[in-house]
Enzyme design. Structure first.
Site, PDB file in Angstrom:
ATOM      1  CE1 TYR A  14      39.611  54.265  41.783  1.00 30.97           C
ATOM      2  CE2 TYR A  14      39.804  55.350  39.397  1.00 30.97           C
ATOM      3  CZ  TYR A  14      38.767  55.270  40.567  1.00 30.97           C
ATOM      4  OH  TYR A  14      37.471  55.443  41.848  1.00 30.97           O
ATOM      5  CG  HIS A  19      40.110  45.439  41.145  1.00 30.77           C
ATOM      6  ND1 HIS A  19      39.191  44.452  40.561  1.00 30.77           N
ATOM      7  CD2 HIS A  19      39.057  46.355  41.065  1.00 30.77           C
ATOM      8  CE1 HIS A  19      38.068  44.449  41.441  1.00 30.77           C
ATOM      9  NE2 HIS A  19      37.592  44.972  41.195  1.00 30.77           N
ATOM     10  CG  PHE A  64      34.238  53.518  36.588  1.00 33.70           C
ATOM     11  CD1 PHE A  64      35.656  53.559  37.601  1.00 33.70           C
ATOM     12  CD2 PHE A  64      33.850  54.343  36.313  1.00 33.70           C
ATOM     13  CE1 PHE A  64      36.241  55.485  37.795  1.00 33.70           C
ATOM     14  CE2 PHE A  64      34.311  55.766  36.147  1.00 33.70           C
ATOM     15  CZ  PHE A  64      36.072  55.957  36.984  1.00 33.70           C
ATOM     16  CG  ASN A  66      31.247  47.634  40.853  1.00 35.38           C
ATOM     17  OD1 ASN A  66      32.551  46.932  40.407  1.00 35.38           O
ATOM     18  ND2 ASN A  66      30.433  48.239  41.816  1.00 35.38           N
ATOM     19  CG  ASP A  91      41.025  41.492  39.995  1.00 40.02           C
ATOM     20  OD1 ASP A  91      40.225  42.519  39.761  1.00 40.02           O
ATOM     21  OD2 ASP A  91      41.103  41.818  41.311  1.00 40.02           O
ATOM     22  CG  ASN A 112      31.610  43.503  42.415  1.00 40.46           C
ATOM     23  OD1 ASN A 112      30.652  43.408  43.481  1.00 40.46           O
ATOM     24  ND2 ASN A 112      32.245  44.459  43.557  1.00 40.46           N
TER      25      ASN A 112
END
Length: 235
Positions: A14, A19, A64, A66, A91, A112
């Protein structure tokens, strides 16, 4: 102690995602301002340093996106801080690429990571909203933010990250306006006076209209001899 938290997802998979621009901003600040090494703390990676005379903890949650609030909430409670002591870099699809805005408090707008922060520390933290643009349709948002920045984005992205680093001391001092000015100096530097946008172009010298009056013919030279001129005189 202040906490600057960057939002993103952990792992190399990632690392280049839109993000993860919050992680990228913190990495740049840590590198430019001599922060300590990243260590595993508060369910994430943390680095300590000083900005504008203030102790600052940089925190990249490893929970992560969320569940970002779990990590930030744990750090906030450890240092006995309140939500206004927290600044979150994230972001923002509702801002054009390269645009950065500072906002105190507010809603999570469906993000999120911010939703998780609201659940764990409340809404009264500062946000650094880092524009990444919108894919054009709501259904395309998840795939868009979880894709890497395009090669064409690297120029403005580098300017934004450098600008956030330049302005980080102002942010630590509580001056969001000066922080945004520092970013703007990177993303839209003023032009020199010689090439200033909007400067009037030098005007060409006016063309001189041709004189419509015909000029008289030039006299022709007299090729007669003296004797011929004398004879013509008495004719």
């Amino acid at each position: 102690m202040l906490i600057f938290a960057g939002l993103g997802n952990p792992g190399a998979k990632y690392a280049g995602n839109r993000h993860n621009i919050g992680f990228m901003a913190l990495d740049r600040i840590a590198s430019d301002h001599g922060f300590g090494p990243w260590k595993s703390r508060f369910q994430g990676l943390a680095s300590e340093g000083t900005l504008a005379g203030e102790k600052v903890l940089l925190l990249k949650p490893a929970t992560f996106m969320n569940l970002s609030g779990q990590s930030v909430g744990e750090a906030m409670r450890f240092f006995k801080l309140e939500a206004p002591d927290i600044t979150v870099f994230h972001d923002e699809i509702d801002l054009a690429p390269g645009k950065v805005r500072v906002k105190d408090g507010g809603g999570h707008a469906g993000h999120n990571g911010l939703r998780s922060l609201h659940q764990h520390i409340g809404p009264h933290y500062t946000r650094v909203r880092m524009g990444v643009g919108h894919p054009g349709h709501k259904d395309a948002v998840p795939g868009y933010v979880l894709n890497d920045f395009a090669k064409a984005d690297q120029g403005w992205l580098d300017d934004v990250l450098r600008g956030c680093s330049d302005g980080a001391p102002h942010l630590a001092a509580g001056d969001g306006g000066k922080f945004q000015n520092a970013v703007a100096l990177r993303t839209a530097p003023p032009r020199s006076s010689g090439g200033q946008k909007g400067a009037p172009k030098p005007q060409a010298a006016p063309k001189v209209a041709a004189d419509p009056t015909p000029s008289a013919p030039e006299p022709q030279s007299d090729t007669r001899t003296a004797l011929q001129r004398l004879a013509d005189k008495f004719r």
